[in-house]
Design an enzyme around this catalytic site. Structure first.
Site, PDB file in Angstrom:
ATOM      1  N   CYS A  42      89.018   2.474  15.568  1.00 58.02           N
ATOM      2  CA  CYS A  42      89.026   2.805  13.742  1.00 58.02           C
ATOM      3  C   CYS A  42      90.340   2.600  13.599  1.00 58.02           C
ATOM      4  O   CYS A  42      91.514   3.119  13.982  1.00 58.02           O
ATOM      5  CB  CYS A  42      88.610   3.642  13.314  1.00 58.02           C
ATOM      6  N   CYS A  45      92.551   5.680  12.264  1.00 61.60           N
ATOM      7  CA  CYS A  45      93.394   6.590  13.486  1.00 61.60           C
ATOM      8  C   CYS A  45      94.569   5.916  14.813  1.00 61.60           C
ATOM      9  O   CYS A  45      95.237   6.494  14.349  1.00 61.60           O
ATOM     10  CB  CYS A  45      92.143   6.864  14.800  1.00 61.60           C
TER      11      CYS A  45
END
Ligand code: FAD
Length: 515
Positions: A42, A45
């Site tokens: 992600c 992230c």
């Protein structure tokens, strides 16, 4: 091992959660835990991970009360963990209070921003509302009062009580309280500006400000360059009698003499010594490299790069630089795909015999002396050597990464402390590419060394006489330190660079104790 593939490694001071350890880490922990649930694929992230790492460094001292963990939900093996905690979006951060039970799902951080200060404040908010049982290592965080202070020394076995006066919205008092949590003989409490009796008694007019309060009601103001968290914490951790829990108190150099087999050599803590640099060369060339029987492939390239930067930049006595230059020209002429250590050593010792070149045999640590034989010495010398080399290259070199690449591959291939080598390689792989100028090479090594200092503060390998600090401290370079508008500590990089270029410059290196 699966966690290593995620966004964090063991060097980040973040507990890597997996299916196997989740229960032992989260359930019944004596510290509150913050857990980041992320997915390594992600983008958010990935973008958030440097902030989370910086947070881990920022609140490292708080670990016994509140610790950070992370789990990669993209890893198949962790699927159950993320399912148990009902995580659906990434990154999610949850707060687990101390002594959590297996069915506790944690309190989510809502709308957290990607900055260390906000996250730290959110953690304090959560800690403050922590119910019973309170994490045993966590000192009280609520504001104190005149009444409590009056009886403080009757119920607390400490030498110093630091009072931080501030307004209700300030977090500084609680932050400093936690920064001092692992230090004995001192307690820190916040006092609100509305606590009139104390404010009047001490004559406090500035908020925040910090006062030391003593039994009997004496008090003095804590003198700092800037009224901010980093300056309070640094000054308080260094008060007389204040030591890290479990560490012996500092002793006089008189006593140090008896701890080491070598005679103790008095030295100036603020200077670099040629004796340390030569001892490092001796140990590196004769002992550490001697652990190799042959150099080939990457190890050979690494050896050549190392000797080459030494020959170019080592600011030593002519007899030593002659030896390094001669050794280098011999080495660069070797065209075979392998060189034995024996051949290397023969050349080295031959050179060392000649009248105008030598490398003293044996070590003579000065600025790198440790209070015990297992402290400091060679690793201290390695850092010092490479700081000096980056500073030399800053005025004499042209390739910004030349010295750092040589250091990286030396450490990777030869440095005897293999764990250190692994950590250093992680850092180099992450950020060395960002070095695009000679001054940024000097600053890169300085800032990475501080990351290592942060990680090792309080570790077993820390010499209690030489605590690991963020360097240079305010009393060494006041101009190097500053605070941003929001009160966060920041380095003044222009001043830091100026300081490093002077501190490690060849003409300031002391030649005491040389043979
Ligand atoms: P050192 O950290 O060795 O520093 C030596 C001197 O450099 C200090 O006395 C100070 O004068 C100066 N200095 C301090 N900070 C800075 C800075 N930021 N910039 C410039 N100068 C500074 N030990 C471990 O236990 N685990 C590890 O993972 C680890 N990794 C290491 C990686 C490398 C590449 C090296 C060279 C060493 C590593 N060590 C590690 C050893 C550790 O960093 C120390 O060298 C050792 O504990 C001795 O500490 P010291 O007190 O002498 O200070």
């Amino acid at each position: 091992p699966s966690a290593e593939a995620g966004l964090y490694t063991a060097s980040d001071q973040i507990v890597l959660l997996t299916q196997e350890n989740v229960e032992s880490v989260l359930i019944n922990s004596t510290a509150a835990m913050i857990v980041e649930f992320y997915a390594s694929w992600c983008g958010h992230c990935v973008a958030f991970s440097p902030t989370y790492k910086a947070l881990a460094r920022d609140i490292k001292e708080w670990k016994p009360a509140v610790d950070l963990a992370a789990v990669d939900c993209a890893d198949q093996e962790n699927r159950e963990v993320c399912k148990t905690y009902k995580v659906r979006g990434y990154p999610t951060i949850q707060f687990f209070h101390a002594y959590s039970k297996p069915d506790y799902e944690g309190l989510p951080f809502r709308d957290f921003s990607r900055n260390v200060q906000d996250l730290r404040h959110k953690i304090l908010d959560k800690l403050e509302t922590h119910g019973e049982p309170w994490p045993p290592a966590c000192p009280p965080l609520e504001p104190t009062s005149q009444m409590e202070v009056d009886v403080f020394f009757e119920t607390n076995d400490v030498k110093h009580l630091a009072l931080i006066f501030e307004d209700a919205t300030s977090y500084v008092g609680r932050e400093v309280t936690l920064d001092l949590l692992q230090f004995d003989s001192i307690a820190v409490r916040r006092v609100l500006n509305t606590e009139e009796s104390l404010v009047t008694k001490l004559g406090v007019t500035e908020f925040p400000s910090c006062y030391l309060y003593y039994p009997g009601g004496n008090f003095t103001r804590l003198r700092v360059d800037i009224e901010a968290r980093a300056f309070y914490s640094y000054a308080l951790q260094r008060l007389p009698g204040v030591v890290r829990s479990g560490k012996p108190p500092p002793v006089s150099t008189e006593l140090l003499k008896n701890n080491t087999e070598d005679p103790w050599r008095p030295f100036d803590k603020f200077r670099v010594y040629m004796a340390d640099l030569e001892s490092t060369l001796h140990y590196s060339l004769r002992v550490e490299l001697g652990a190799q029987s042959v150099f080939q492939g990457r190890a050979l390239t690494s050896l050549k790069a190392y000797i080459s930067v030494l020959a170019k930049y080592f600011p030593g006595r002519p007899i030593v630089t002659n030896l390094l230059k001669d050794l280098n020209s011999w080495l660069q002429k070797q065209t075979g795909d392998r060189i034995s250590y024996e051949a290397f050593k023969e050349k080295l010792e031959n050179d060392a015999q000649s009248p105008n070149s030598t490398l003293p045999d044996g070590v003579r640590w000065v600025g790198c002396q440790g209070s015990q034989p297992h402290f400091r010495r060679y690793p201290c010398g390695v850092w010092t050597l490479f700081h000096v080399l980056t500073v030399q290259a800053n005025s004499k070199g042209s390739d910004p990464q030349e010295v750092l690449r040589a250091m990286r591959s030396y450490v990777h291939n030869f440095f005897g402390c293999r764990e250190c080598a692994g950590h250093f390689e992680n850092m180099a792989a992450e950020t060395l590419e960002q070095v695009t100028s000679l001054p940024t090479a000097v600053l890169w090594l300085w800032s990475r060394h501080n990351v290592v200092n942060n990680r090792l503060a309080g570790a077993l390998s820390e010499d209690p006489q030489f605590p690991k600090i963020q360097w240079p401290p305010p009393d060494m370079c006041s101009a190097c330190h500053a605070v941003k508008d929001n009160g966060e500590h920041t380095w003044n990089l222009t001043e830091v660079l100026k300081f490093l270029l002077t501190y490690f410059s060849s003409d300031r290196i002391l030649t005491d104790y040389l043979e």
